[in-house]
Design a protein around this motif. Structure first.
Motif, PDB file in Angstrom:
ATOM      1  N   ALA A 149     -27.398 -19.192  74.726  1.00 22.84           N
ATOM      2  CA  ALA A 149     -26.093 -19.226  74.926  1.00 22.84           C
ATOM      3  C   ALA A 149     -24.865 -17.697  75.792  1.00 22.84           C
ATOM      4  N   ALA A 150     -26.322 -17.214  76.358  1.00 16.60           N
ATOM      5  CA  ALA A 150     -24.969 -16.255  77.267  1.00 16.60           C
ATOM      6  C   ALA A 150     -25.257 -16.866  78.122  1.00 16.60           C
ATOM      7  N   GLU A 151     -26.418 -17.812  79.326  1.00 16.58           N
ATOM      8  CA  GLU A 151     -26.235 -18.944  80.296  1.00 16.58           C
ATOM      9  C   GLU A 151     -25.030 -20.357  79.796  1.00 16.58           C
ATOM     10  N   LEU A 152     -24.710 -20.553  79.433  1.00 14.60           N
ATOM     11  CA  LEU A 152     -23.351 -21.489  78.474  1.00 14.60           C
ATOM     12  C   LEU A 152     -22.241 -20.535  78.515  1.00 14.60           C
ATOM     13  N   ALA A 153     -22.361 -19.874  78.526  1.00  8.66           N
ATOM     14  CA  ALA A 153     -21.171 -18.512  78.776  1.00  8.66           C
ATOM     15  C   ALA A 153     -20.583 -18.733  79.796  1.00  8.66           C
ATOM     16  N   GLU A 154     -21.202 -17.824  81.269  1.00  4.92           N
ATOM     17  CA  GLU A 154     -21.507 -17.995  81.906  1.00  4.92           C
ATOM     18  C   GLU A 154     -20.634 -19.365  82.493  1.00  4.92           C
ATOM     19  N   ARG A 155     -21.680 -20.261  82.353  1.00  6.14           N
ATOM     20  CA  ARG A 155     -20.741 -21.443  82.636  1.00  6.14           C
ATOM     21  C   ARG A 155     -19.291 -21.785  82.827  1.00  6.14           C
ATOM     22  N   LEU A 156     -19.507 -21.101  81.678  1.00  2.00           N
ATOM     23  CA  LEU A 156     -18.487 -21.155  80.785  1.00  2.00           C
ATOM     24  C   LEU A 156     -16.550 -20.945  81.551  1.00  2.00           C
ATOM     25  N   ALA A 157     -17.353 -18.858  82.181  1.00  2.00           N
ATOM     26  CA  ALA A 157     -16.834 -18.077  82.547  1.00  2.00           C
ATOM     27  C   ALA A 157     -16.105 -18.402  84.003  1.00  2.00           C
ATOM     28  N   ALA A 158     -16.927 -19.443  84.854  1.00  4.25           N
ATOM     29  CA  ALA A 158     -17.614 -19.102  86.675  1.00  4.25           C
ATOM     30  C   ALA A 158     -15.722 -21.053  86.482  1.00  4.25           C
ATOM     31  N   GLN A 159     -15.722 -21.187  85.326  1.00  2.00           N
ATOM     32  CA  GLN A 159     -14.683 -22.520  85.629  1.00  2.00           C
ATOM     33  C   GLN A 159     -13.200 -21.890  85.474  1.00  2.00           C
ATOM     34  N   PRO A 160     -12.564 -22.505  86.354  1.00  2.00           N
ATOM     35  CA  PRO A 160     -11.363 -22.111  86.503  1.00  2.00           C
ATOM     36  C   PRO A 160     -10.444 -22.002  85.167  1.00  2.00           C
ATOM     37  N   ASP A 185      -3.458 -20.925  91.672  1.00  2.78           N
ATOM     38  CA  ASP A 185      -4.366 -20.350  93.382  1.00  2.78           C
ATOM     39  C   ASP A 185      -5.324 -21.284  93.031  1.00  2.78           C
ATOM     40  N   GLU A 186      -6.002 -21.250  91.382  1.00  4.49           N
ATOM     41  CA  GLU A 186      -6.663 -22.101  90.987  1.00  4.49           C
ATOM     42  C   GLU A 186      -7.753 -23.102  91.897  1.00  4.49           C
ATOM     43  N   PHE A 187      -6.241 -23.701  91.709  1.00  9.90           N
ATOM     44  CA  PHE A 187      -6.261 -25.075  92.092  1.00  9.90           C
ATOM     45  C   PHE A 187      -6.221 -25.442  93.736  1.00  9.90           C
TER      46      PHE A 187
END
Length: 265
Positions: free
Chosen positions: A205-216, A253-255
């Motif tokens: 769950a933590a790994e998936l959360a980090e991946r989502l958190a890294a998305q714009p 700015d993210e784009f």
């Protein structure tokens, strides 16, 4: 890891851009009681105002995610007042929504959420997991909407969320029979996004959360809104919403930052 204190039935912790909400009545298998409902409402209001979070993980302390509604305590509070009123009265419905809407802050958050399900997730517990964007199940998890066994029905969102995930036919079977299924079956029908060994649930769950958190963030907000719109708007209106969200992404700015670091730039 920072922790917000003052709650008795839940915990909230924060690591960087990921928040973790943990139901914390392990002796009662994290069953939902009036105090937990109040504390979830308080935390939900705070999370909605926190624009620094990028993902929320929802978990349960002890041996279970949540065994559902604590009927013994609920029948001494709001649910008791709800049960004793005219079912056709508008005020009755408003009172019932105080209980039924307890998890609705989660899909309204401006960032995605993950349910990390282990042990049991029955009734309201499974409806909490359904309110999240994604669900990771431990191999030993067993889940079900068992309300009909008690002469009730799942009224916390399962009747519209579950059919979206597994199809109306299977949803009717699960709801009308109050059937309990294991993690493998939950994955097979699309209720669980992933199934992992029990001892790897937290890290997965933590790994998936980090991946989502890294998305714009703007892209995720727009995508989640467009997906939700597809269930309540016409195709034309849903497309219009997606295009409007895309326009906001293109102006962000993210784009521009993503363009600057793309391969070959």
């Amino acid at each position: 890891m920072a922790e917000r204190t003052g709650y008795q039935t839940i915990r909230y912790e924060r690591r960087a851009h990921v928040g973790t909400l943990t139901l914390s009545r392990p002796a009662k298998l994290n069953a939902l009681n009036p105090e937990m409902r109040t504390e979830l409402g308080d935390l939900g209001a705070k999370l909605a105002d926190d624009d620094t979070i990028r993902c929320l993980v929802v978990a349960g302390a002890g041996t279970s995610f949540s065994a559902g509604l604590d009927l013994d305590e609920a029948m001494t509070g709001t649910l008791a007042r709800f049960a004793g009123r005219d079912p056709d009265d508008y005020a009755t419905i408003d009172l019932g929504l105080e209980v039924a809407g307890v998890f609705e802050f989660i899909p309204k958050l401006p960032y995605p959420s993950i349910a990390a399900v282990h042990g049991h997730a029955y009734g309201a517990g499974l409806q909490l997991a359904l309110a999240c964007d994604l669900r990771i199940f431990a191999e030993g998890a067993r889940v079900g909407l068992t309300e009909t066994r008690y002469g009730l029905l799942p009224d916390m969102g399962a009747t519209f969320r579950l059919p979206r995930l597994v199809g109306e036919g299977r949803a009717r079977e699960l709801i009308l029979l109050g059937e309990v299924i294991d993690a493998a079956e939950a994955a097979r029908i699309g209720l669980a996004n992933r199934v992992v060994p029990d001892d790897q649930l937290g890290s997965a769950a933590a790994e998936l959360a980090e991946r989502l958190a890294a998305q714009p963030p703007a892209a995720l907000r727009g995508a989640r809104a467009a997906i939700d719109a597809g269930w309540r708007l016409s195709p034309a209106a849903g497309l219009r919403m997606a295009v409007a969200a895309q326009a906001r992404c293109l102006a962000s700015d993210e784009f521009r930052n993503a363009l600057a670091v793309r391969p070959g730039s």
